[in-house]
Design an enzyme around this catalytic site. Sequence first.
Site, PDB file in Angstrom:
ATOM      1  N   VAL A 145       2.004   5.179  -0.059  1.00  0.00           N
ATOM      2  CA  VAL A 145       1.666   6.528   0.372  1.00  0.00           C
ATOM      3  C   VAL A 145       2.792   7.435  -0.107  1.00  0.00           C
ATOM      4  O   VAL A 145       3.968   7.073  -0.004  1.00  0.00           O
ATOM      5  CB  VAL A 145       1.528   6.617   1.903  1.00  0.00           C
ATOM      6  CG1 VAL A 145       1.319   8.070   2.338  1.00  0.00           C
ATOM      7  CG2 VAL A 145       0.383   5.758   2.396  1.00  0.00           C
ATOM      8  N   ASP A 190       5.874   2.164   2.049  1.00  0.00           N
ATOM      9  CA  ASP A 190       4.954   1.051   2.297  1.00  0.00           C
ATOM     10  C   ASP A 190       4.270   1.301   3.636  1.00  0.00           C
ATOM     11  O   ASP A 190       4.913   1.239   4.699  1.00  0.00           O
ATOM     12  CB  ASP A 190       5.734  -0.271   2.306  1.00  0.00           C
ATOM     13  CG  ASP A 190       4.828  -1.491   2.417  1.00  0.00           C
ATOM     14  OD1 ASP A 190       3.646  -1.331   2.776  1.00  0.00           O
ATOM     15  OD2 ASP A 190       5.317  -2.610   2.173  1.00  0.00           O
ATOM     16  N   HIS A 191       2.960   1.550   3.592  1.00  0.00           N
ATOM     17  CA  HIS A 191       2.251   1.922   4.812  1.00  0.00           C
ATOM     18  C   HIS A 191       2.087   0.745   5.767  1.00  0.00           C
ATOM     19  O   HIS A 191       1.665   0.927   6.915  1.00  0.00           O
ATOM     20  CB  HIS A 191       0.877   2.509   4.469  1.00  0.00           C
ATOM     21  CG  HIS A 191       0.427   3.565   5.425  1.00  0.00           C
ATOM     22  ND1 HIS A 191       0.272   3.343   6.769  1.00  0.00           N
ATOM     23  CD2 HIS A 191       0.106   4.873   5.225  1.00  0.00           C
ATOM     24  CE1 HIS A 191      -0.133   4.439   7.355  1.00  0.00           C
ATOM     25  NE2 HIS A 191      -0.245   5.401   6.440  1.00  0.00           N
ATOM     26  N   ARG A 192       2.394  -0.466   5.332  1.00  0.00           N
ATOM     27  CA  ARG A 192       2.380  -1.587   6.272  1.00  0.00           C
ATOM     28  C   ARG A 192       3.534  -1.484   7.272  1.00  0.00           C
ATOM     29  O   ARG A 192       3.435  -1.965   8.406  1.00  0.00           O
ATOM     30  CB  ARG A 192       2.502  -2.922   5.517  1.00  0.00           C
ATOM     31  CG  ARG A 192       1.351  -3.238   4.583  1.00  0.00           C
ATOM     32  CD  ARG A 192       1.649  -4.494   3.788  1.00  0.00           C
ATOM     33  NE  ARG A 192       2.866  -4.373   2.977  1.00  0.00           N
ATOM     34  CZ  ARG A 192       3.359  -5.350   2.218  1.00  0.00           C
ATOM     35  NH1 ARG A 192       2.744  -6.527   2.181  1.00  0.00           N
ATOM     36  NH2 ARG A 192       4.456  -5.159   1.509  1.00  0.00           N
ATOM     37  N   PRO A 223       0.837  -1.209   0.000  1.00  0.00           N
ATOM     38  CA  PRO A 223       0.000   0.000   0.000  1.00  0.00           C
ATOM     39  C   PRO A 223       0.869   1.255   0.000  1.00  0.00           C
ATOM     40  O   PRO A 223       1.541   1.557   0.983  1.00  0.00           O
ATOM     41  CB  PRO A 223      -0.813  -0.126   1.305  1.00  0.00           C
ATOM     42  CG  PRO A 223       0.007  -1.033   2.166  1.00  0.00           C
ATOM     43  CD  PRO A 223       0.760  -1.952   1.265  1.00  0.00           C
TER      44      PRO A 223
END
Length: 517
Positions: free
Chosen positions: A314, A488-490, A312
């Site tokens: 951002v 990576d928003h994880r 994901p």
Amino acid sequence: MTSLRQFRLPDVGEGLTEGEILQWLVAVGDTVVVNQPLCEVETAKAAVELPSPFAGTVTELLYEVGTTVDVGSPIITIDTSGGKVDVAPVPDPAAGDEPEVEAGLIGGPAPGGRTSVLVGYGPRNTEAKRRPRVTGSAAAARATAPQVLPGADYGTGVAEKPALLPDQPQRAPLLATAPDMTVKPVRHGGLEVGRQTEANARDELAPTSRRAAPGRGAPRPLAKPPVRKYAKDLGVDLATLTGSGPGGVITREDVDAATAPSSSSPSSPLTSPGSRQEGAVVRGTAGEQRIPVKGVRKHTAAAMVASAFTAPHVTEFLTVDVTRTMKLRTRLAARPELAGVKVSPLLFVARAVLLAARRHPMVNSSWDEAAQEIVVHGQVNLGIAAATPRGLVVPNIKDAGSLPLAGLAGALADLTATARAGRTAPADMTGGTMTITNVGVFGVDTGTPILNPGESVILAFGAVREMPWVHRGKIAVRQVTQLALSFDHRIVDGELGSRFLADVGALLHDPGTALAF
């Protein structure tokens, strides 16, 4: 005694499955030594030269230039016995003097007085031969059997029903018909031999837009599938060509000759030599091109799709006044320890990223999907996106954080020069932990970069421009750039990503801030 060894295409990277032979550096009959380059191969990551593991004489090149070969397939045969190999033409079987088959090969003697008959037993000692074309009385004999011949050519790509032999019952393949079609049984001798729709019957009576095959029931022109597709793309009717290959096979050169303009007619945009790029196929309207996706470009496309739909993304943006950094660049370029290396703005961006990553080690991480763990790397392998004639590659500098400024400048110069020459080693493109993409060299201000697979951050560095800026309470002309950080928003949440980007910006705005890191 002859001792033949075959060299198989190795996996020169991590998990590569194929490679394209760009050029052979040896020929049949050449004597080679250990570690002598045999050929240049383009993999999904780079173009590399493959050294010979054997010393001896080349007896066979198993693939032509431009062929894509699977990893593990033999590509060259070398005689390691030390004797000189005479390359002689293949004898004509019709002459009756066939060469004696060597022991261990198919058809030759095997241990215990047996004969080697297993397919794949021993090296290949014959070539595949096409069956001769059926003509004359043989063709007349085959006409008595009920059969359907395939379409004769790839003229315009318009679908056409197969031609039926004389006195043959009409049949139709099982097709998915539309609701308004009527399906009728086809009978012969009181038996139902097939079904046919009224739409198909009308198609047989309708005129076709391509030229019919010469002769009713004429055999299909001989051509390999790539040549058939090439002819179809160019709108060439194979039935009108005479093959120049062995056994009358139509070759790519025959298709090119059919599309070449005659001396009495002016060149059109579709057929003029300058309208086609190498490796591209012009089809449809003039100027349209199709370029095969393979090698580095194919790998990049697959990696970007996997990254975009797995991690994901951002992206955050920051505009920075880098006037002080540009002045520092001018002073450092004159120092003797940096003589002979390029002191570019990218060098200071890389240094700022490395210092900010030391302060925020979590950004130097990757996501382990199988173990459901976040892997925080102990060192920064800094990747630099480089545009090459074969596509985008991202080689990386191993443990870049441990290098002094002069060492980092030299590593950046070597990395970019090697990448542009297409000589980047596969090991230099594996194991990266974070990446910088310099879009400013193209005059671009910013963008939304996609993560390199396996990494958690990538920084886009835009062009440095003179712009009006509020400096010490007044409007002044300053040198300004824009940074874009995708993460990576994880792994990296908004706070961590913002702090990391702010630290990079602060270091570029005031290089003296590095003393506090």
